[in-house]
Write a protein that holds these residues in place. Structure first.
Motif, PDB file in Angstrom:
ATOM      1  N   PHE A   1       0.871  -1.190   0.000  1.00  0.00           N
ATOM      2  CA  PHE A   1       0.000   0.000   0.000  1.00  0.00           C
ATOM      3  C   PHE A   1       0.901   1.231   0.000  1.00  0.00           C
ATOM      4  N   LYS A   2       1.335   1.612  -1.190  1.00  0.00           N
ATOM      5  CA  LYS A   2       2.413   2.588  -1.316  1.00  0.00           C
ATOM      6  C   LYS A   2       1.936   4.036  -1.311  1.00  0.00           C
ATOM      7  N   LYS A   3       0.672   4.297  -1.630  1.00  0.00           N
ATOM      8  CA  LYS A   3       0.166   5.669  -1.679  1.00  0.00           C
ATOM      9  C   LYS A   3      -0.463   6.036  -0.342  1.00  0.00           C
ATOM     10  N   VAL A   4      -0.551   7.351  -0.070  1.00  0.00           N
ATOM     11  CA  VAL A   4      -1.019   7.807   1.238  1.00  0.00           C
ATOM     12  C   VAL A   4      -1.884   9.048   1.078  1.00  0.00           C
ATOM     13  N   ASP A   5      -2.978   9.113   1.820  1.00  0.00           N
ATOM     14  CA  ASP A   5      -3.747  10.351   1.978  1.00  0.00           C
ATOM     15  C   ASP A   5      -4.414  10.304   3.344  1.00  0.00           C
ATOM     16  N   GLU A   6      -5.432  11.134   3.550  1.00  0.00           N
ATOM     17  CA  GLU A   6      -6.048  11.219   4.878  1.00  0.00           C
ATOM     18  C   GLU A   6      -6.689   9.913   5.328  1.00  0.00           C
ATOM     19  N   MET A   7      -6.955   8.994   4.390  1.00  0.00           N
ATOM     20  CA  MET A   7      -7.531   7.690   4.728  1.00  0.00           C
ATOM     21  C   MET A   7      -6.452   6.676   5.121  1.00  0.00           C
ATOM     22  N   GLY A   8      -5.193   7.060   5.001  1.00  0.00           N
ATOM     23  CA  GLY A   8      -4.099   6.164   5.317  1.00  0.00           C
ATOM     24  C   GLY A   8      -3.467   5.592   4.061  1.00  0.00           C
ATOM     25  N   PRO A   9      -2.590   4.587   4.193  1.00  0.00           N
ATOM     26  CA  PRO A   9      -1.987   3.951   3.014  1.00  0.00           C
ATOM     27  C   PRO A   9      -3.058   3.267   2.155  1.00  0.00           C
ATOM     28  N   TYR A  10      -2.872   3.324   0.830  1.00  0.00           N
ATOM     29  CA  TYR A  10      -3.849   2.702  -0.046  1.00  0.00           C
ATOM     30  C   TYR A  10      -3.205   2.265  -1.360  1.00  0.00           C
ATOM     31  N   ARG A  11      -3.949   1.430  -2.095  1.00  0.00           N
ATOM     32  CA  ARG A  11      -3.587   1.035  -3.464  1.00  0.00           C
ATOM     33  C   ARG A  11      -4.748   1.417  -4.372  1.00  0.00           C
ATOM     34  N   ASP A  12      -4.447   1.806  -5.599  1.00  0.00           N
ATOM     35  CA  ASP A  12      -5.524   2.157  -6.531  1.00  0.00           C
ATOM     36  C   ASP A  12      -5.334   1.448  -7.871  1.00  0.00           C
ATOM     37  N   ASP A  13      -4.857   0.210  -7.795  1.00  0.00           N
ATOM     38  CA  ASP A  13      -4.605  -0.563  -9.014  1.00  0.00           C
ATOM     39  C   ASP A  13      -5.483  -1.802  -9.107  1.00  0.00           C
ATOM     40  N   GLY A  14      -6.612  -1.799  -8.365  1.00  0.00           N
ATOM     41  CA  GLY A  14      -7.508  -2.949  -8.394  1.00  0.00           C
ATOM     42  C   GLY A  14      -8.211  -3.096  -9.728  1.00  0.00           C
ATOM     43  N   ASN A  15      -8.383  -4.325 -10.184  1.00  0.00           N
ATOM     44  CA  ASN A  15      -8.988  -4.615 -11.483  1.00  0.00           C
ATOM     45  C   ASN A  15     -10.520  -4.589 -11.372  1.00  0.00           C
ATOM     46  N   PRO A  16     -11.216  -3.707 -12.164  1.00  0.00           N
ATOM     47  CA  PRO A  16     -12.684  -3.615 -12.067  1.00  0.00           C
ATOM     48  C   PRO A  16     -13.412  -4.546 -13.021  1.00  0.00           C
ATOM     49  N   SER A  17     -12.697  -5.492 -13.669  1.00  0.00           N
ATOM     50  CA  SER A  17     -13.335  -6.328 -14.691  1.00  0.00           C
ATOM     51  C   SER A  17     -13.841  -7.644 -14.126  1.00  0.00           C
ATOM     52  N   TRP A  18     -14.858  -8.142 -14.801  1.00  0.00           N
ATOM     53  CA  TRP A  18     -15.500  -9.401 -14.380  1.00  0.00           C
ATOM     54  C   TRP A  18     -14.554 -10.574 -14.643  1.00  0.00           C
ATOM     55  N   PRO A  19     -14.288 -11.410 -13.640  1.00  0.00           N
ATOM     56  CA  PRO A  19     -13.361 -12.538 -13.858  1.00  0.00           C
ATOM     57  C   PRO A  19     -13.944 -13.539 -14.851  1.00  0.00           C
ATOM     58  N   GLY A  20     -13.154 -13.920 -15.841  1.00  0.00           N
ATOM     59  CA  GLY A  20     -13.597 -14.911 -16.815  1.00  0.00           C
ATOM     60  C   GLY A  20     -14.303 -14.352 -18.023  1.00  0.00           C
ATOM     61  N   GLY A  21     -14.713 -13.091 -17.953  1.00  0.00           N
ATOM     62  CA  GLY A  21     -15.381 -12.478 -19.099  1.00  0.00           C
ATOM     63  C   GLY A  21     -16.888 -12.596 -19.047  1.00  0.00           C
ATOM     64  N   GLY A  22     -17.551 -11.815 -19.913  1.00  0.00           N
ATOM     65  CA  GLY A  22     -19.013 -11.852 -19.995  1.00  0.00           C
ATOM     66  C   GLY A  22     -19.706 -11.106 -18.889  1.00  0.00           C
ATOM     67  N   GLY A  23     -19.016 -10.125 -18.289  1.00  0.00           N
ATOM     68  CA  GLY A  23     -19.598  -9.378 -17.187  1.00  0.00           C
ATOM     69  C   GLY A  23     -20.565  -8.299 -17.660  1.00  0.00           C
ATOM     70  N   PRO A  24     -21.229  -7.590 -16.738  1.00  0.00           N
ATOM     71  CA  PRO A  24     -22.189  -6.536 -17.082  1.00  0.00           C
ATOM     72  C   PRO A  24     -21.577  -5.457 -17.974  1.00  0.00           C
ATOM     73  N   ASP A  25     -22.413  -4.940 -18.872  1.00  0.00           N
ATOM     74  CA  ASP A  25     -21.962  -3.934 -19.842  1.00  0.00           C
ATOM     75  C   ASP A  25     -22.833  -2.689 -19.693  1.00  0.00           C
ATOM     76  N   PHE A  26     -22.265  -1.625 -19.167  1.00  0.00           N
ATOM     77  CA  PHE A  26     -22.994  -0.356 -19.052  1.00  0.00           C
ATOM     78  C   PHE A  26     -22.017   0.795 -19.222  1.00  0.00           C
ATOM     79  N   ASP A  27     -22.542   1.979 -19.541  1.00  0.00           N
ATOM     80  CA  ASP A  27     -21.720   3.158 -19.791  1.00  0.00           C
ATOM     81  C   ASP A  27     -21.482   3.922 -18.504  1.00  0.00           C
ATOM     82  N   VAL A  28     -20.254   4.455 -18.383  1.00  0.00           N
ATOM     83  CA  VAL A  28     -19.879   5.252 -17.209  1.00  0.00           C
ATOM     84  C   VAL A  28     -19.244   6.556 -17.699  1.00  0.00           C
ATOM     85  N   PRO A  29     -19.829   7.711 -17.363  1.00  0.00           N
ATOM     86  CA  PRO A  29     -19.239   8.991 -17.774  1.00  0.00           C
ATOM     87  C   PRO A  29     -18.080   9.392 -16.858  1.00  0.00           C
ATOM     88  N   HIS A  30     -17.090  10.043 -17.431  1.00  0.00           N
ATOM     89  CA  HIS A  30     -15.977  10.553 -16.624  1.00  0.00           C
ATOM     90  C   HIS A  30     -16.484  11.712 -15.766  1.00  0.00           C
TER      91      HIS A  30
END
Length: 463
Positions: A114-143
Protein backbone atom coordinates in the motif's frame (compact mmCIF):
# COMPACT_ATOMS: atom_id res chain seq x y z
CA UNK A 1 7.73 -31.71 7.73
CA UNK A 2 10.20 -31.85 4.83
CA UNK A 3 10.31 -33.70 1.51
CA UNK A 4 11.66 -36.91 3.09
CA UNK A 5 8.37 -37.80 4.79
CA UNK A 6 5.79 -35.46 3.26
CA UNK A 7 4.37 -38.08 0.90
CA UNK A 8 4.05 -40.67 3.68
CA UNK A 9 2.36 -38.18 5.99
CA UNK A 10 -0.09 -37.16 3.27
CA UNK A 11 -1.06 -40.79 2.64
CA UNK A 12 -1.55 -41.49 6.35
CA UNK A 13 -3.79 -38.43 6.73
CA UNK A 14 -5.73 -39.24 3.57
CA UNK A 15 -6.41 -42.71 4.99
CA UNK A 16 -7.33 -41.28 8.40
CA UNK A 17 -9.50 -38.30 7.47
CA UNK A 18 -10.26 -38.96 3.79
CA UNK A 19 -8.52 -37.07 1.00
CA UNK A 20 -11.72 -35.05 0.44
CA UNK A 21 -11.15 -33.45 3.85
CA UNK A 22 -7.75 -32.00 3.00
CA UNK A 23 -8.00 -28.22 3.49
CA UNK A 24 -4.57 -27.09 2.34
CA UNK A 25 -0.87 -27.81 2.14
CA UNK A 26 1.08 -24.91 3.59
CA UNK A 27 4.65 -24.28 2.46
CA UNK A 28 7.15 -22.59 4.77
CA UNK A 29 10.24 -21.15 3.10
CA UNK A 30 12.84 -21.80 5.81
CA UNK A 31 16.26 -20.94 4.33
CA UNK A 32 18.59 -20.91 1.35
CA UNK A 33 21.42 -23.40 0.82
CA UNK A 34 23.96 -21.92 -1.56
CA UNK A 35 26.18 -25.00 -1.29
CA UNK A 36 23.46 -27.33 -2.64
CA UNK A 37 24.44 -29.46 -5.65
CA UNK A 38 21.21 -29.25 -7.65
CA UNK A 39 18.54 -27.12 -5.93
CA UNK A 40 18.42 -25.15 -2.70
CA UNK A 41 15.63 -27.10 -1.01
CA UNK A 42 14.81 -24.94 1.98
CA UNK A 43 11.08 -25.40 2.43
CA UNK A 44 8.92 -27.45 4.76
CA UNK A 45 5.26 -28.39 4.75
CA UNK A 46 2.29 -28.26 7.05
CA UNK A 47 -0.82 -30.19 6.02
CA UNK A 48 -4.25 -29.10 7.24
CA UNK A 49 -7.24 -31.44 7.39
CA UNK A 50 -10.80 -31.05 8.60
CA UNK A 51 -12.72 -33.76 10.37
CA UNK A 52 -15.53 -33.00 7.89
CA UNK A 53 -14.89 -30.23 5.34
CA UNK A 54 -18.44 -30.42 3.98
CA UNK A 55 -19.81 -29.71 7.45
CA UNK A 56 -17.65 -26.59 7.69
CA UNK A 57 -18.97 -25.37 4.34
CA UNK A 58 -22.59 -26.01 5.28
CA UNK A 59 -22.02 -24.23 8.59
CA UNK A 60 -20.67 -21.17 6.78
CA UNK A 61 -17.22 -21.34 8.40
CA UNK A 62 -14.73 -18.83 6.96
CA UNK A 63 -11.20 -18.73 8.30
CA UNK A 64 -9.74 -15.28 8.78
CA UNK A 65 -6.77 -13.85 10.67
CA UNK A 66 -5.90 -10.39 11.86
CA UNK A 67 -3.62 -8.48 9.51
CA UNK A 68 -0.35 -8.74 11.35
CA UNK A 69 1.25 -5.44 12.14
CA UNK A 70 -1.68 -3.29 11.03
CA UNK A 71 -1.82 -1.59 14.43
CA UNK A 72 1.91 -0.83 14.20
CA UNK A 73 1.47 0.73 10.75
CA UNK A 74 -1.52 2.74 11.92
CA UNK A 75 0.44 4.10 14.89
CA UNK A 76 3.37 5.04 12.64
CA UNK A 77 1.01 6.68 10.13
CA UNK A 78 -0.56 8.82 12.86
CA UNK A 79 2.87 9.78 14.18
CA UNK A 80 4.14 10.81 10.72
CA UNK A 81 0.91 12.63 9.90
CA UNK A 82 1.24 14.74 13.01
CA UNK A 83 4.98 15.25 12.51
CA UNK A 84 4.61 16.43 8.89
CA UNK A 85 1.30 18.25 9.30
CA UNK A 86 -0.53 16.14 6.66
CA UNK A 87 2.19 16.50 4.01
CA UNK A 88 1.32 13.22 2.34
CA UNK A 89 4.53 12.93 0.33
CA UNK A 90 6.63 13.18 3.49
CA UNK A 91 4.32 10.74 5.24
CA UNK A 92 4.71 8.33 2.31
CA UNK A 93 8.51 8.58 2.46
CA UNK A 94 8.43 8.04 6.24
CA UNK A 95 6.34 4.87 5.87
CA UNK A 96 8.71 3.64 3.17
CA UNK A 97 11.65 3.96 5.59
CA UNK A 98 9.55 2.30 8.29
CA UNK A 99 9.10 -0.83 6.15
CA UNK A 100 12.69 -0.82 4.87
CA UNK A 101 13.91 -1.08 8.47
CA UNK A 102 12.17 -4.44 8.94
CA UNK A 103 13.71 -7.87 8.48
CA UNK A 104 12.88 -9.64 5.22
CA UNK A 105 10.70 -12.21 6.99
CA UNK A 106 8.88 -9.67 9.19
CA UNK A 107 5.14 -10.48 8.88
CA UNK A 108 4.42 -6.73 8.47
CA UNK A 109 6.43 -6.45 5.25
CA UNK A 110 3.56 -7.40 2.89
CA UNK A 111 1.70 -4.27 4.02
CA UNK A 112 4.22 -2.06 2.19
CA UNK A 113 2.32 -2.86 -1.02
CA UNK A 114 0.00 0.00 0.00
CA UNK A 115 2.41 2.59 -1.32
CA UNK A 116 0.17 5.67 -1.68
CA UNK A 117 -1.02 7.81 1.24
CA UNK A 118 -3.75 10.35 1.98
CA UNK A 119 -6.05 11.22 4.88
CA UNK A 120 -7.53 7.69 4.73
CA UNK A 121 -4.10 6.16 5.32
CA UNK A 122 -1.99 3.95 3.01
CA UNK A 123 -3.85 2.70 -0.05
CA UNK A 124 -3.59 1.04 -3.46
CA UNK A 125 -5.52 2.16 -6.53
CA UNK A 126 -4.61 -0.56 -9.01
CA UNK A 127 -7.51 -2.95 -8.39
CA UNK A 128 -8.99 -4.61 -11.48
CA UNK A 129 -12.68 -3.61 -12.07
CA UNK A 130 -13.33 -6.33 -14.69
CA UNK A 131 -15.50 -9.40 -14.38
CA UNK A 132 -13.36 -12.54 -13.86
CA UNK A 133 -13.60 -14.91 -16.81
CA UNK A 134 -15.38 -12.48 -19.10
CA UNK A 135 -19.01 -11.85 -20.00
CA UNK A 136 -19.60 -9.38 -17.19
CA UNK A 137 -22.19 -6.54 -17.08
CA UNK A 138 -21.96 -3.93 -19.84
CA UNK A 139 -22.99 -0.36 -19.05
CA UNK A 140 -21.72 3.16 -19.79
CA UNK A 141 -19.88 5.25 -17.21
CA UNK A 142 -19.24 8.99 -17.77
CA UNK A 143 -15.98 10.55 -16.62
CA UNK A 144 -16.67 12.79 -13.59
CA UNK A 145 -14.67 15.72 -15.06
CA UNK A 146 -15.34 15.87 -18.81
CA UNK A 147 -18.53 13.78 -18.91
CA UNK A 148 -17.29 11.59 -21.74
CA UNK A 149 -17.86 7.81 -21.55
CA UNK A 150 -14.82 6.06 -20.12
CA UNK A 151 -13.15 3.03 -21.63
CA UNK A 152 -14.77 -0.23 -20.47
CA UNK A 153 -12.93 -3.36 -19.32
CA UNK A 154 -12.97 -6.01 -22.06
CA UNK A 155 -14.45 -8.66 -19.74
CA UNK A 156 -17.25 -6.38 -18.51
CA UNK A 157 -17.63 -4.60 -15.16
CA UNK A 158 -17.26 -6.45 -11.87
CA UNK A 159 -20.27 -4.45 -10.57
CA UNK A 160 -23.74 -5.70 -11.48
CA UNK A 161 -25.29 -2.30 -12.34
CA UNK A 162 -24.34 1.30 -12.97
CA UNK A 163 -26.07 2.22 -9.69
CA UNK A 164 -23.87 -0.23 -7.76
CA UNK A 165 -20.78 1.20 -9.53
CA UNK A 166 -21.73 4.77 -8.51
CA UNK A 167 -22.42 3.71 -4.92
CA UNK A 168 -18.87 2.30 -4.63
CA UNK A 169 -17.53 5.47 -6.34
CA UNK A 170 -19.26 7.70 -3.76
CA UNK A 171 -17.62 5.60 -1.03
CA UNK A 172 -14.24 6.65 -2.47
CA UNK A 173 -13.29 3.21 -3.74
CA UNK A 174 -13.27 3.95 -7.50
CA UNK A 175 -10.41 5.93 -9.07
CA UNK A 176 -10.82 7.55 -12.51
CA UNK A 177 -7.93 8.34 -14.80
CA UNK A 178 -7.03 11.82 -16.06
CA UNK A 179 -9.54 11.45 -18.91
CA UNK A 180 -11.95 8.98 -20.50
CA UNK A 181 -9.21 6.94 -22.22
CA UNK A 182 -8.26 5.11 -19.03
CA UNK A 183 -10.32 2.32 -17.42
CA UNK A 184 -11.22 3.27 -13.83
CA UNK A 185 -9.54 1.19 -11.14
CA UNK A 186 -10.52 0.02 -7.66
CA UNK A 187 -9.03 1.62 -4.58
CA UNK A 188 -8.22 -0.49 -1.50
CA UNK A 189 -7.49 1.22 1.85
CA UNK A 190 -5.17 -0.63 4.21
CA UNK A 191 -7.12 0.32 7.33
CA UNK A 192 -10.56 -0.66 5.96
CA UNK A 193 -10.09 -4.37 6.64
CA UNK A 194 -8.31 -5.70 9.71
CA UNK A 195 -8.61 -9.41 8.80
CA UNK A 196 -7.35 -11.47 5.89
CA UNK A 197 -7.20 -15.04 4.65
CA UNK A 198 -3.97 -16.85 5.44
CA UNK A 199 -1.61 -17.52 2.54
CA UNK A 200 -0.49 -21.06 1.72
CA UNK A 201 3.13 -19.95 1.23
CA UNK A 202 5.04 -18.00 3.88
CA UNK A 203 8.54 -17.15 4.97
CA UNK A 204 10.01 -18.44 8.22
CA UNK A 205 13.77 -18.36 8.19
CA UNK A 206 15.47 -21.03 10.27
CA UNK A 207 18.14 -18.61 11.46
CA UNK A 208 15.53 -16.21 12.82
CA UNK A 209 13.75 -19.07 14.60
CA UNK A 210 17.03 -20.25 16.18
CA UNK A 211 17.91 -16.74 17.33
CA UNK A 212 14.47 -16.28 18.92
CA UNK A 213 14.78 -19.66 20.65
CA UNK A 214 18.33 -19.08 21.89
CA UNK A 215 17.26 -15.86 23.63
CA UNK A 216 15.08 -17.95 25.92
CA UNK A 217 18.15 -19.92 27.10
CA UNK A 218 20.49 -16.98 27.78
CA UNK A 219 21.61 -16.93 24.13
CA UNK A 220 22.86 -20.51 24.41
CA UNK A 221 21.98 -23.12 21.79
CA UNK A 222 20.47 -26.20 23.42
CA UNK A 223 18.25 -27.48 20.59
CA UNK A 224 18.70 -27.94 16.84
CA UNK A 225 16.22 -26.57 14.30
CA UNK A 226 13.48 -25.21 16.58
CA UNK A 227 10.29 -23.95 14.96
CA UNK A 228 9.49 -20.27 15.41
CA UNK A 229 6.74 -19.78 17.97
CA UNK A 230 5.29 -16.96 15.83
CA UNK A 231 4.54 -19.47 13.04
CA UNK A 232 2.66 -21.81 15.37
CA UNK A 233 0.99 -18.86 17.07
CA UNK A 234 -0.43 -17.69 13.73
CA UNK A 235 -1.70 -21.15 12.81
CA UNK A 236 -3.24 -21.73 16.25
CA UNK A 237 -4.97 -18.34 16.21
CA UNK A 238 -6.23 -18.98 12.68
CA UNK A 239 -7.62 -22.47 13.24
CA UNK A 240 -8.91 -22.41 16.82
CA UNK A 241 -11.29 -20.53 19.08
CA UNK A 242 -10.31 -18.59 22.19
CA UNK A 243 -11.21 -21.37 24.65
CA UNK A 244 -9.89 -24.38 22.69
CA UNK A 245 -7.31 -26.93 23.84
CA UNK A 246 -4.28 -27.31 21.56
CA UNK A 247 -2.71 -30.80 21.51
CA UNK A 248 0.86 -31.44 20.34
CA UNK A 249 1.99 -35.07 20.47
CA UNK A 250 5.57 -34.19 19.45
CA UNK A 251 6.35 -31.26 21.73
CA UNK A 252 10.09 -31.03 21.00
CA UNK A 253 11.40 -27.73 22.28
CA UNK A 254 7.93 -26.63 23.48
CA UNK A 255 7.06 -24.26 20.64
CA UNK A 256 3.32 -24.96 20.87
CA UNK A 257 3.18 -24.12 24.57
CA UNK A 258 5.13 -20.90 23.95
CA UNK A 259 2.75 -19.94 21.13
CA UNK A 260 -0.39 -20.51 23.20
CA UNK A 261 1.02 -18.54 26.15
CA UNK A 262 1.83 -15.63 23.84
CA UNK A 263 -1.73 -15.68 22.46
CA UNK A 264 -3.17 -15.60 25.97
CA UNK A 265 -1.02 -12.64 27.04
CA UNK A 266 -3.35 -10.15 25.40
CA UNK A 267 -6.31 -11.10 27.58
CA UNK A 268 -8.72 -12.06 24.78
CA UNK A 269 -7.76 -15.74 24.67
CA UNK A 270 -7.94 -18.50 27.28
CA UNK A 271 -6.58 -21.34 25.18
CA UNK A 272 -4.92 -24.28 26.92
CA UNK A 273 -2.27 -26.66 25.66
CA UNK A 274 -1.36 -30.30 26.13
CA UNK A 275 2.13 -31.28 25.00
CA UNK A 276 3.52 -34.80 24.93
CA UNK A 277 7.23 -35.52 24.67
CA UNK A 278 9.07 -38.83 24.98
CA UNK A 279 11.86 -38.47 27.60
CA UNK A 280 14.57 -38.97 24.99
CA UNK A 281 18.12 -38.27 26.18
CA UNK A 282 19.86 -35.30 24.58
CA UNK A 283 22.67 -36.24 22.22
CA UNK A 284 25.88 -35.67 24.18
CA UNK A 285 27.89 -36.00 20.96
CA UNK A 286 26.40 -32.77 19.59
CA UNK A 287 27.34 -29.28 20.68
CA UNK A 288 23.72 -28.47 21.51
CA UNK A 289 23.47 -31.61 23.64
CA UNK A 290 26.62 -30.75 25.58
CA UNK A 291 25.28 -27.23 26.22
CA UNK A 292 21.96 -28.64 27.40
CA UNK A 293 23.67 -31.09 29.76
CA UNK A 294 25.78 -28.25 31.21
CA UNK A 295 22.50 -26.49 32.06
CA UNK A 296 21.12 -29.62 33.76
CA UNK A 297 18.81 -30.49 30.85
CA UNK A 298 19.33 -34.23 30.40
CA UNK A 299 16.29 -35.09 28.27
CA UNK A 300 14.39 -33.41 25.44
CA UNK A 301 11.40 -33.21 27.78
CA UNK A 302 13.57 -31.24 30.24
CA UNK A 303 14.13 -28.65 27.50
CA UNK A 304 10.37 -28.57 26.80
CA UNK A 305 9.55 -27.93 30.46
CA UNK A 306 12.33 -25.40 31.03
CA UNK A 307 11.35 -23.40 27.96
CA UNK A 308 7.73 -23.04 29.08
CA UNK A 309 8.89 -22.06 32.58
CA UNK A 310 11.13 -19.31 31.20
CA UNK A 311 8.44 -18.00 28.88
CA UNK A 312 6.07 -17.67 31.85
CA UNK A 313 8.64 -16.23 34.28
CA UNK A 314 10.20 -13.88 31.71
CA UNK A 315 13.52 -14.02 29.87
CA UNK A 316 15.93 -11.51 28.31
CA UNK A 317 13.94 -8.54 29.53
CA UNK A 318 10.55 -10.12 28.76
CA UNK A 319 7.94 -9.46 31.45
CA UNK A 320 6.59 -12.49 33.35
CA UNK A 321 3.06 -13.67 32.61
CA UNK A 322 1.68 -14.19 36.10
CA UNK A 323 -1.65 -15.65 34.96
CA UNK A 324 -0.04 -18.57 33.11
CA UNK A 325 0.85 -21.94 34.57
CA UNK A 326 1.11 -25.62 33.74
CA UNK A 327 1.43 -29.08 35.27
CA UNK A 328 3.86 -31.83 34.33
CA UNK A 329 2.80 -35.47 34.27
CA UNK A 330 4.73 -38.59 33.38
CA UNK A 331 3.72 -42.19 32.85
CA UNK A 332 4.59 -44.33 35.85
CA UNK A 333 3.51 -47.46 37.64
CA UNK A 334 0.29 -47.40 39.63
CA UNK A 335 0.53 -46.38 43.29
CA UNK A 336 -1.80 -49.26 44.09
CA UNK A 337 -0.34 -52.80 44.41
CA UNK A 338 -1.40 -55.29 41.78
CA UNK A 339 -2.79 -58.66 42.86
CA UNK A 340 -0.40 -61.22 41.46
CA UNK A 341 -0.89 -64.00 43.98
CA UNK A 342 -1.15 -67.55 42.62
CA UNK A 343 -1.88 -70.58 44.84
CA UNK A 344 0.84 -73.19 45.18
CA UNK A 345 -0.56 -76.50 43.82
CA UNK A 346 1.78 -78.48 46.08
CA UNK A 347 0.27 -76.96 49.25
CA UNK A 348 -3.02 -77.56 51.00
CA UNK A 349 -5.94 -75.11 50.89
CA UNK A 350 -5.22 -74.03 54.46
CA UNK A 351 -1.55 -73.38 53.61
CA UNK A 352 -2.51 -71.35 50.51
CA UNK A 353 -4.94 -69.26 52.56
CA UNK A 354 -2.12 -68.42 54.96
CA UNK A 355 0.17 -67.59 52.03
CA UNK A 356 -2.52 -65.27 50.63
CA UNK A 357 -2.89 -63.50 53.98
CA UNK A 358 0.87 -63.02 54.18
CA UNK A 359 0.92 -61.70 50.59
CA UNK A 360 -1.81 -59.16 51.43
CA UNK A 361 0.04 -58.02 54.59
CA UNK A 362 3.23 -57.46 52.60
CA UNK A 363 1.42 -55.51 49.88
CA UNK A 364 -0.42 -53.33 52.40
CA UNK A 365 2.81 -52.62 54.26
CA UNK A 366 4.54 -51.65 51.02
CA UNK A 367 1.59 -49.42 50.07
CA UNK A 368 1.65 -47.59 53.43
CA UNK A 369 5.40 -47.00 53.18
CA UNK A 370 5.10 -45.50 49.68
CA UNK A 371 1.77 -43.77 50.34
CA UNK A 372 1.75 -40.01 49.75
CA UNK A 373 -1.60 -38.34 49.22
CA UNK A 374 -0.38 -35.80 46.71
CA UNK A 375 1.07 -38.53 44.48
CA UNK A 376 -2.11 -40.57 44.21
CA UNK A 377 -4.71 -37.77 43.98
CA UNK A 378 -4.32 -37.72 40.20
CA UNK A 379 -4.56 -41.50 39.81
CA UNK A 380 -7.62 -41.84 42.04
CA UNK A 381 -9.45 -38.96 40.36
CA UNK A 382 -8.54 -39.95 36.79
CA UNK A 383 -9.88 -43.44 37.44
CA UNK A 384 -13.08 -41.86 38.76
CA UNK A 385 -13.65 -39.77 35.65
CA UNK A 386 -12.20 -36.40 36.69
CA UNK A 387 -10.20 -34.12 34.39
CA UNK A 388 -6.62 -33.17 35.30
CA UNK A 389 -7.58 -29.50 35.74
CA UNK A 390 -9.54 -30.34 38.90
CA UNK A 391 -9.42 -28.14 41.98
CA UNK A 392 -9.13 -29.29 45.60
CA UNK A 393 -10.69 -27.36 48.49
CA UNK A 394 -10.24 -28.60 52.04
CA UNK A 395 -13.55 -28.93 53.91
CA UNK A 396 -13.17 -27.53 57.39
CA UNK A 397 -16.40 -29.08 58.74
CA UNK A 398 -14.61 -32.44 58.94
CA UNK A 399 -12.49 -32.43 62.11
CA UNK A 400 -11.54 -36.11 62.36
CA UNK A 401 -10.45 -36.63 58.74
CA UNK A 402 -8.89 -34.54 55.99
CA UNK A 403 -11.66 -34.27 53.39
CA UNK A 404 -11.49 -32.29 50.13
CA UNK A 405 -14.11 -31.04 47.72
CA UNK A 406 -12.79 -31.91 44.28
CA UNK A 407 -14.33 -30.23 41.21
CA UNK A 408 -13.72 -30.04 37.50
CA UNK A 409 -15.88 -28.62 34.71
CA UNK A 410 -18.20 -31.61 34.71
CA UNK A 411 -18.42 -33.18 38.15
CA UNK A 412 -17.64 -32.90 41.86
CA UNK A 413 -17.17 -35.18 44.85
CA UNK A 414 -15.86 -35.31 48.40
CA UNK A 415 -12.52 -37.12 48.60
CA UNK A 416 -10.75 -38.56 51.63
CA UNK A 417 -7.51 -40.56 51.49
CA UNK A 418 -7.08 -40.94 55.25
CA UNK A 419 -6.70 -44.37 56.81
CA UNK A 420 -9.02 -45.06 58.58
CA UNK A 421 -12.24 -43.14 57.89
CA UNK A 422 -13.57 -41.96 61.25
CA UNK A 423 -17.10 -42.91 62.34
CA UNK A 424 -17.93 -39.20 62.71
CA UNK A 425 -17.10 -38.76 59.01
CA UNK A 426 -19.34 -41.71 58.14
CA UNK A 427 -22.19 -40.20 60.18
CA UNK A 428 -21.93 -36.95 58.19
CA UNK A 429 -23.41 -38.73 55.18
CA UNK A 430 -26.57 -39.65 57.06
CA UNK A 431 -27.72 -36.06 56.47
CA UNK A 432 -25.89 -35.42 53.17
CA UNK A 433 -27.02 -38.27 50.95
CA UNK A 434 -26.74 -36.20 47.75
CA UNK A 435 -22.92 -36.01 48.02
CA UNK A 436 -20.59 -38.24 46.03
CA UNK A 437 -17.85 -39.66 48.26
CA UNK A 438 -14.56 -41.33 47.28
CA UNK A 439 -12.20 -43.03 49.74
CA UNK A 440 -9.74 -45.91 49.99
CA UNK A 441 -10.99 -49.45 50.48
CA UNK A 442 -8.30 -49.98 53.13
CA UNK A 443 -9.73 -47.12 55.17
CA UNK A 444 -12.93 -49.05 55.94
CA UNK A 445 -14.00 -51.94 58.06
CA UNK A 446 -17.17 -53.88 57.27
CA UNK A 447 -19.41 -51.64 59.39
CA UNK A 448 -18.16 -48.35 57.94
CA UNK A 449 -18.38 -49.67 54.39
CA UNK A 450 -21.93 -50.97 54.88
CA UNK A 451 -23.10 -47.67 56.41
CA UNK A 452 -21.61 -45.56 53.63
CA UNK A 453 -23.17 -47.82 50.99
CA UNK A 454 -26.49 -47.60 52.83
CA UNK A 455 -26.39 -43.79 53.05
CA UNK A 456 -25.03 -42.95 49.58
CA UNK A 457 -25.82 -45.91 47.33
CA UNK A 458 -24.07 -45.52 43.95
CA UNK A 459 -22.61 -42.17 45.02
CA UNK A 460 -20.14 -44.01 47.25
CA UNK A 461 -16.87 -45.29 45.73
CA UNK A 462 -14.30 -47.28 47.72
CA UNK A 463 -11.05 -47.39 45.76
Amino acid sequence: IDDAEFYNLKKVLDDTFGEENCIATLVWDRNRKNDATFFSVGHEYMVVYARDKQYLREDGVKLRASKEGIDDVKAEFERLRKLHNDDWELVRQGLKKFFEGMDEDDPRRPLERFKKVDEMGPYRDDGNPSWPGGGGPDFDVPHPVNGKLVKKPSRGWVYSTYEKFMKVYREGKIVFGADETTIPSIRTNLFDKTTQVMKSVDFSYAQTASQAFNKIFDNKRVFDNPKHYEDIKRVVEYLTDDDDIILDFFAGSGTTGHAVIELNKYGTSSRQFIMVQFPEKVNDKKKTGKTALAMGLKKISDITIERVKRVIHGFNGQLPFDEAGFKVYKLTKSSFPRVEFAPDPDKTSEENVELLKEYIREKETAFHIAFEKEKIFDEVLLKNGFMLDYTLTKQEQFTNNEVYLVKDTYREALLCLDIPIDLVTVDYFKEHKDQRFICLEQALDTTRKWNLKHHLGDKFVAF
